[in-house]
Structure formats: structure tokens, C-alpha cells
Motif scaffolding. Structure first.
Motif, PDB file in Angstrom:
ATOM      1  N   SER A  17       0.731  -1.357  -0.145  1.00 46.98           N
ATOM      2  CA  SER A  17       0.122  -0.049   0.025  1.00 46.98           C
ATOM      3  C   SER A  17       0.920   1.246   0.108  1.00 46.98           C
ATOM      4  CB  SER A  17      -1.090   0.112   1.173  1.00 46.98           C
ATOM      5  OG  SER A  17      -1.949  -1.061   1.273  1.00 46.98           O
ATOM      6  N   ARG A  25     -10.291   0.114   2.683  1.00 50.80           N
ATOM      7  CA  ARG A  25     -10.315  -0.819   3.777  1.00 50.80           C
ATOM      8  C   ARG A  25     -10.438  -0.278   5.184  1.00 50.80           C
ATOM      9  NH1 ARG A  25      -5.982  -5.204   1.339  1.00 50.80           N
ATOM     10  NH2 ARG A  25      -4.527  -3.515   1.532  1.00 50.80           N
ATOM     11  N   SER A  53     -11.366   1.837  -3.292  1.00 47.76           N
ATOM     12  CA  SER A  53     -10.013   1.293  -3.455  1.00 47.76           C
ATOM     13  C   SER A  53      -9.979  -0.190  -4.246  1.00 47.76           C
ATOM     14  CB  SER A  53      -9.198   1.728  -2.279  1.00 47.76           C
ATOM     15  OG  SER A  53      -9.544   0.408  -1.602  1.00 47.76           O
ATOM     16  N   ILE A  79     -11.154   3.213  -8.300  1.00 49.53           N
ATOM     17  CA  ILE A  79     -10.121   4.628  -8.668  1.00 49.53           C
ATOM     18  C   ILE A  79      -8.709   4.280  -8.921  1.00 49.53           C
ATOM     19  CG2 ILE A  79      -9.569   6.979  -7.864  1.00 49.53           C
ATOM     20  CD1 ILE A  79     -12.598   6.330  -8.700  1.00 49.53           C
ATOM     21  N   SER A 106      -5.937   0.696 -12.054  1.00 50.21           N
ATOM     22  CA  SER A 106      -6.557  -0.466 -12.333  1.00 50.21           C
ATOM     23  C   SER A 106      -8.023  -0.144 -12.561  1.00 50.21           C
ATOM     24  CB  SER A 106      -6.469  -1.709 -11.400  1.00 50.21           C
ATOM     25  OG  SER A 106      -5.172  -1.840 -11.077  1.00 50.21           O
ATOM     26  N   SER A 128      -5.590   4.452   2.288  1.00 50.98           N
ATOM     27  CA  SER A 128      -3.973   4.797   2.673  1.00 50.98           C
ATOM     28  C   SER A 128      -3.449   5.917   1.622  1.00 50.98           C
ATOM     29  CB  SER A 128      -3.403   3.665   2.775  1.00 50.98           C
ATOM     30  OG  SER A 128      -3.181   2.728   1.538  1.00 50.98           O
ATOM     31  N   HIS A 138      -3.608   4.143  -6.481  1.00 47.85           N
ATOM     32  CA  HIS A 138      -4.689   4.940  -6.330  1.00 47.85           C
ATOM     33  C   HIS A 138      -4.673   6.323  -6.541  1.00 47.85           C
ATOM     34  CE1 HIS A 138      -8.779   5.205  -4.472  1.00 47.85           C
ATOM     35  NE2 HIS A 138      -8.345   6.342  -4.143  1.00 47.85           N
ATOM     36  N   ASN A 148      -8.866   9.783   8.084  1.00 54.26           N
ATOM     37  CA  ASN A 148      -8.000   8.559   8.315  1.00 54.26           C
ATOM     38  C   ASN A 148      -7.285   8.879   9.699  1.00 54.26           C
ATOM     39  OD1 ASN A 148      -5.751   6.704   8.136  1.00 54.26           O
ATOM     40  ND2 ASN A 148      -5.914   6.662   6.098  1.00 54.26           N
ATOM     41  N   MET A 207     -13.631   7.080  10.440  1.00 58.08           N
ATOM     42  CA  MET A 207     -14.810   7.531   9.633  1.00 58.08           C
ATOM     43  C   MET A 207     -16.099   7.587  10.624  1.00 58.08           C
ATOM     44  SD  MET A 207     -15.175   4.574   6.829  1.00 58.08           S
ATOM     45  CE  MET A 207     -13.560   4.274   6.441  1.00 58.08           C
TER      46      MET A 207
END
Ligand SMILES: Cc1cc2nc3c(=O)[nH]c(=O)nc-3n(C[C@H](O)[C@H](O)[C@H](O)COP(=O)(O)OP(=O)(O)OC[C@H]3O[C@@H](n4cnc5c(N)ncnc54)[C@H](O)[C@@H]3O)c2cc1C
Length: 394
Positions: A181, A266, A293, A318, A321, A336, A341, A355, A374
Motif C-alpha cells: 500500500s 479498507r 480502492s 479509482i 486498475s 491509505s 490509487h 484517516n 470515519m
């Protein structure tokens, strides 16, 4: 190895529907920056060479020179209109070994020329596949999904590679990729074996490059370069795979018409279903689309079927990929901020991250970083938006 064995960087260009894909310009930009420095440091004149395959691609080749290439090798053929891995692999490998092409680029070393020194591909679905098959064909090394490059002389002492002796590897391409990550950088080197028991070369040193990471250079209309037309050797056997029709499937998820995007990662893990409901509520109040993610699209947490099929899907990813977006406001909750991303959202005008970990890389991309969970922060935001909109309508 002699000075002439391995020369230049060959950049494999991608074209879609007759247009150059942006990552092609990004790779050329980085190749230009690296080679301007490389040539100055080594008092050499190695070239940035674009390799362009397709049908009717001649007219777009000039723009590659303006974008940093010293030479463009074109294979223009109706059989190359659609990208077929087997045919493209064969032709790019032929080009990489061709001494006559090397002569047109730089006559001085053409007789010695074996392969390019370096090769770059795009780390998208086409380039990732193509880079692996081309490098297998050339029997050299490949690093995938790279987002930083340097060229240096390195002293290596390795039991297998150097038989435990210190060896200076000159002009080594250091290929960096973010792992875990983005918390750890891995440096990948493709080194020749100097150990006499297993001696062999691994050139070109090659990589696939993450789209959106490097900046293209500003086109220079005065730049000149060589355009080399290569007549590919294609036989019927290469054309066994036929492309009967090609359709680009449009995503069901519309990001473009939304001014705001709320994405989650995550970090929802403590109470996935409830957290997604919170995000849904926040997005509704803002008129925002919802993104995720990459790991979320693999359904890592158990949630109701309707939530999973609505949100935990590849169409909402996003990043490299998935989708590249540029909303006015991007809210990243529990993400993260891995490089892959970031490449998808860094064009957002204003970024808010939620976060609890203020060492998360997303902080560096944020205009506002809210340090907190969150579960605690989003209800406060929802409440505040409610107050603000009531004030605005009063
Ligand atoms: C070839 C390749 C391509 C890839 N392409 C993509 C891509 O296109 N898009 C993509 O996203 N990833 C992509 N990845 C994966 C990427 O490297 C990361 O693994 C991924 O982005 C991490 O997802 P995440 O941020 O959701 O999870 P994590 O990295 O696990 O981060 C979760 C974050 O949530 C925070 N958190 C924890 N609890 C809470 C809480 N209660 N409230 C708020 N925050 C909390 C944590 O502090 C942490 O920062 C790709 C990887 C590879 C190898």
C-alpha cells in the motif's frame, strides 16, 4: 560487454482508435529527462527511441519527436490495426534486435549492437501483457508497475550474480515500485550475471510504468528526429488469432457528471455495512458519486448482497486498475493513498482525507486531512452539511 552492445532506451508507444494514449507521452517525458542527464554525465549520445506499431500511424509519429523522442521506429501495416499479443511481441522483439535500425539511429555502434539498453512499456492491460511476452522472447529482465526511475553506477556483491565478488554495475536502471500500500519501496534491478559459472547478460533492463505518474514534457515544435520505417516480417501463422469485432464497454458508473466523489477503502473494516451506509448518506447529501480502492472490489468484508453488488465492484475502482477522475471535490475515507490509487484521483481539484493514521500517504495528496475514524468524522460532516444547507436556503 562492449560500449556498443546495449544502447538507447526504446519506449513502446500505445495507440487507441488512432490516438496516442497519454501514458506514451508520460514515458517519453521521463525517458527524455533521464537521458538528458545520462548523456551529460557519461559524455554520450544515446537516444530516446519510440517504437510505434499500428495502421496509418505515420502521421502521428512526428508528435512523438516533439514529445522527446530522438527517433521513431514505425511498423505500419493493416495486420497491426488491432493489438494482437503474439504478432506485436514478435515484431517488437525483431525491432529490438535489428542492427539496421540501430544503424539508422546511430551508425557508430551498429555492428556491435545487440539490444536496447533499456525498454519502457505502459503498465496498463496491454503493456503489462506485452512487456512480459517481449521480455520473455528477449530473455531479459522486467520489473512491473514502476513509478520512479534512476540510472546509477552500483557496487554489487552477490553470491549468485557476482560469485561473491564486488562488481561495479555501470548505468544500472533502478526501478522503484510501491509495495504494501505504498508504505515500502522496492527497488528492482535487472543485473547481468558476472559469475563465471552462470555468466549471461540481461538486457534490455525493462519495466512497465504506471500511467499518470510521470509528466510529459511540453511539446517542442523545433525538435528534430529520425523516422524509421520498419517492414515487419509477419506470416500467416502470426495471424491465427483474429479480431472479429471490438467494442469498448462503457462503465455503468458515471463519475464525469458528478462534481464530488466520495471513495472508501479498507478503513471501513470495523463495521463495513454501517460504514458504507454512512458513506452512502454523505454522498447523497453532496450529490457525489461513490468510488472505492482496488481491494474493496475484491469483496474483502462480509456485507449484504445488495451493498456488495452495488459498491464492491471493479467499475467503481479509482486508480491505475480502474478509473482516472478529476472531480472538484474528492473525499477519501479509509484509504491509505497507495501510488496506484493516487494516479486515479490526483487531478481532483480539492481533496479531503479521513484517516486515523497521519502517516498515511494520502495525507500528502490532501488539501484537508481529518485525523480520525470515519465512524466519528462522517456523522459530524453530515450534520454540518445539513446545517450549512439549511442556512443557505433560509
Ligand atoms: C498492479 C497493481 C495495481 C493496483 N491498482 C490499484 C488501483 O487502481 N486502485 C487502488 O486503489 N489500488 C490499487 N492497487 C492496490 C494498492 O497498492 C493498495 O494496496 C490499495 O490501494 C490499498 O487500499 P486501501 O487504501 O483501501 O487499503 P489500506 O492500504 O489497507 O488502507 C486502509 C486505510 O484505512 C485507514 N483506516 C483504518 N481504520 C479506519 C477508520 N476507522 N476510519 C478511517 N480510516 C481508517 C488506515 O489507517 C489505512 O490508511 C494496485 C496494486 C497493484 C500491485
Amino acid at each position: 560487454m562492449t560500449e556498443g552492445d546495449y544502447r538507447h532506451v526504446y519506449v513502446v508507444i500505445e495507440v487507441q482508435d488512432g490516438k496516442l494514449v497519454p501514458v506514451s507521452f508520460e514515458m517519453l517525458g521521463e525517458a527524455r529527462r533521464l537521458f538528458d542527464k545520462f548523456n551529460k554525465q557519461n559524455d554520450s549520445s544515446e537516444k530516446v527511441v519510440a517504437v510505434l506499431l499500428g495502421q496509418n500511424v505515420k502521421e502521428i509519429s512526428e508528435s512523438l519527436i516533439k514529445a522527446g523522442a530522438d527517433a521513431v521506429i514505425i511498423a505500419d501495416n493493416p495486420d497491426l490495426k488491432e493489438i494482437r499479443n503474439t504478432t506485436y511481441t514478435k515484431i517488437i522483439s525483431q525491432i529490438a534486435k535489428d542492427k539496421e535500425i540501430a544503424r539508422r539511429i546511430e551508425p557508430k555502434y551498429a555492428d556491435q549492437f545487440k539490444r536496447p539498453r533499456y525498454m519502457f512499456f505502459a503498465a496498463d492491460s496491454i503493456g503489462r501483457h506485452l512487456s512480459s511476452t517481449v521480455l520473455a522472447e528477449l530473455e531479459a529482465g522486467l520489473a512491473s508497475d514502476i513509478n520512479k526511475l534512476e540510472i546509477s553506477d552500483l557496487e554489487i556483491n552477490h553470491q549468485q550474480k557476482t560469485n561473491g565478488m564486488p562488481v561495479i554495475y555501470k548505468k544500472t536502471l533502478e526501478m522503484y515500485r510501491p509495495d504494501f500500500s505504498g508504505f515500502l519501496w522496492t527497488t528492482i534491478l535487472c543485473l547481468d550475471n558476472t559469475n563465471p559459472a552462470i555468466e549471461r547478460d540481461y538486457h534490455p533492463q525493462s519495466c512497465s510504468i504506471i500511467p499518470g505518474v510521470f509528466e510529459p514534457i511540453d511539446p517542442d515544435q523545433k525538435r528534430n528526429g529520425v523516422i524509421i520505417e520498419y517492414v515487419p516480417k509477419i506470416d500467416q501463422n502470426d495471424l491465427r488469432v483474429k479480431v472479429l469485432s471490438r467494442k469498448i464497454i462503457k462503465s455503468q458508473i458515471d463519475f464525469d457528471s458528478h462534481k464530488a466523489v466520495v471513495s472508501f477503502g479498507r478503513g471501513i473494516k470495523e463495521s463495513p455495512e454501517q460504514n458504507i451506509k454512512l458513506i452512502e448518506r454523505l454522498a447523497k447529501d453532496l450529490g457525489a458519486q461513490i468510488g472505492v480502492s482496488l481491494p474493496i472490489s475484491k469483496k474483502p468484508f462480509s456485507v449484504s448482497q445488495s451493498v456488495a453488488s452495488t459498491y464492491m465492484i471493479p467499475d467503481r475502482v479509482i486508480g491505475t486498475s480502474g478509473r482516472k477522475i478529476s472531480p472538484l471535490v474528492y473525499i477519501a475515507a479509509g484509504i491509505s493513498g497507495a501510488m496506484q490509487h493516487i494516479a486515479g484521483m490526483k487531478e481532483s481539484a480539492f481533496v479531503v482525507a479521513i484517516n486515523p493514521d497521519d502517516a498515511a500517504p494520502i495525507k500528502d495528496e490532501s488539501d484537508i486531512f481529518i485525523k480520525g475514524r470515519m465512524e466519528d468524522v462522517i456523522p459530524l460532516l453530515i450534520e454540518e452539511f445539513k446545517v450549512q444547507s439549511q442556512t443557505a436556503t433560509a
